[in-house]
Design a protein around this motif. Sequence first.
Motif, short mmCIF file in Angstrom:
data_model
loop_
_atom_site.label_atom_id
_atom_site.label_comp_id
_atom_site.label_asym_id
_atom_site.label_seq_id
_atom_site.Cartn_x
_atom_site.Cartn_y
_atom_site.Cartn_z
N LEU A 88 35.75 -2.51 13.48
CA LEU A 88 36.65 -3.65 13.58
C LEU A 88 35.62 -5.10 13.55
O LEU A 88 34.83 -4.92 14.30
CB LEU A 88 37.66 -3.70 14.58
CG LEU A 88 38.93 -2.94 14.58
CD1 LEU A 88 39.63 -2.95 15.86
CD2 LEU A 88 40.00 -3.29 13.10
N PRO A 89 36.20 -5.86 12.86
CA PRO A 89 35.41 -7.25 13.03
C PRO A 89 35.53 -8.08 14.40
O PRO A 89 36.05 -8.97 14.42
CB PRO A 89 35.90 -8.16 11.84
CG PRO A 89 37.06 -7.67 11.44
CD PRO A 89 37.33 -6.25 11.98
N LEU A 90 35.40 -7.14 15.27
CA LEU A 90 35.84 -7.46 16.93
C LEU A 90 34.70 -7.42 17.83
O LEU A 90 34.36 -6.08 17.86
CB LEU A 90 37.24 -6.95 17.09
CG LEU A 90 37.76 -7.18 18.66
CD1 LEU A 90 38.22 -8.63 18.50
CD2 LEU A 90 38.89 -6.32 18.80
N VAL A 91 34.22 -8.30 18.61
CA VAL A 91 33.46 -8.24 19.85
C VAL A 91 34.00 -8.36 20.91
O VAL A 91 34.91 -9.45 21.04
CB VAL A 91 32.24 -9.13 19.47
CG1 VAL A 91 31.27 -8.96 20.40
CG2 VAL A 91 31.59 -8.54 18.05
N VAL A 92 33.81 -7.94 21.83
CA VAL A 92 34.17 -8.14 23.39
C VAL A 92 33.01 -8.80 24.29
O VAL A 92 31.80 -8.13 24.20
CB VAL A 92 34.65 -6.73 24.15
CG1 VAL A 92 34.99 -6.95 25.44
CG2 VAL A 92 35.76 -6.26 23.41
N SER A 94 33.03 -3.53 17.16
CA SER A 94 31.85 -3.74 16.93
C SER A 94 30.36 -3.75 17.83
O SER A 94 29.76 -3.01 17.76
CB SER A 94 31.66 -4.78 15.97
OG SER A 94 32.46 -4.72 14.93
N ARG A 95 30.80 -4.44 19.08
CA ARG A 95 29.94 -4.39 19.90
C ARG A 95 30.56 -4.78 21.11
O ARG A 95 31.65 -5.56 21.20
CB ARG A 95 28.73 -5.31 19.54
CG ARG A 95 27.74 -5.94 20.45
CD ARG A 95 26.57 -6.60 19.75
NE ARG A 95 25.95 -5.91 19.14
CZ ARG A 95 24.80 -5.01 19.12
NH1 ARG A 95 24.61 -4.72 20.45
NH2 ARG A 95 24.43 -4.06 18.20
N ILE A 96 29.91 -4.83 22.46
CA ILE A 96 30.36 -5.35 23.82
C ILE A 96 29.08 -6.12 24.06
O ILE A 96 27.91 -5.68 24.30
CB ILE A 96 30.62 -4.24 24.59
CG1 ILE A 96 31.74 -3.43 24.43
CG2 ILE A 96 30.91 -4.91 25.99
CD1 ILE A 96 32.03 -2.26 25.11
N TYR A 97 29.41 -7.30 24.39
CA TYR A 97 28.38 -8.06 25.45
C TYR A 97 28.53 -8.11 26.77
O TYR A 97 29.67 -8.37 27.22
CB TYR A 97 28.30 -9.60 24.87
CG TYR A 97 27.50 -9.76 23.55
CD1 TYR A 97 26.28 -10.42 23.37
CD2 TYR A 97 28.31 -9.42 22.25
CE1 TYR A 97 25.58 -10.33 22.40
CE2 TYR A 97 27.38 -9.60 21.08
CZ TYR A 97 26.28 -10.21 20.93
OH TYR A 97 25.60 -10.57 19.98
N ASP A 141 28.03 0.15 20.73
CA ASP A 141 27.04 -0.68 20.86
C ASP A 141 27.21 -1.80 21.91
O ASP A 141 28.10 -2.28 21.89
CB ASP A 141 26.54 -1.36 19.47
CG ASP A 141 25.85 -0.39 18.47
OD1 ASP A 141 25.51 0.55 18.85
OD2 ASP A 141 26.07 -0.61 17.20
N TRP A 142 25.91 -2.13 22.69
CA TRP A 142 26.10 -3.15 23.65
C TRP A 142 24.84 -3.95 23.72
O TRP A 142 23.72 -3.43 23.36
CB TRP A 142 26.47 -2.61 25.05
CG TRP A 142 25.78 -1.66 25.57
CD1 TRP A 142 25.93 -0.11 25.37
CD2 TRP A 142 24.71 -1.91 26.24
NE1 TRP A 142 24.66 0.18 25.76
CE2 TRP A 142 23.99 -0.74 26.76
CE3 TRP A 142 24.10 -3.01 27.02
CZ2 TRP A 142 22.91 -0.52 27.61
CZ3 TRP A 142 22.86 -3.02 27.76
CH2 TRP A 142 22.51 -1.62 28.08
#
Length: 181
Positions: free
Chosen positions: A23-27, A51-54, A79-80
Amino acid sequence: MRKLKITELNRMTVDEFKKAKKLPLVVILDEVRSLYNVGSVFRSSDAFRVSRIYLCGITAVPPHPEIHKTALGAEDSVDWTYKKNTMDAIDELREEGYLISALEQTAESTMLDRISLDKRKKYAVVLGNEVKGIRQEVVDACDYAIEIPQYGTKHSLNVSVAAGIVLWEYARKLLTVEGNL
């Protein structure tokens, strides 16, 4: 009705997940203190192919037994990136063209069920500390704020529960406009 066995669920492997369309979504987790909450956000992010977690500030990073206890391996699939300062994550994502939302109660919040998403855009959602929420400077840096409608006596949800609700709604709306992943 018969409950399905894990082997019947046909889930992808971690390698397949890494290669799959996301998804074009990042947390973005801003100062989340509970390692169990971090692990739970990983698990929900895996479920919706985020997509990724920061992980920012005091937010713990894998590997850690308490994160693993609730992530159940999702810390390996999703991925993070760690950033000491949440503002650095926001700046990086904004440069990459993301619209940044704060999951926070503000005077201008849009109720989650009323947001509309554009399939041509990428999104990031900031979730905050279990007690203090998202820091004001971070809220100020966001493009908009979203709020989960609540009808009881409490004014907040656990951050990992809130993450699951928000990720479901974003996934539902993005999959509606984009089709299946």
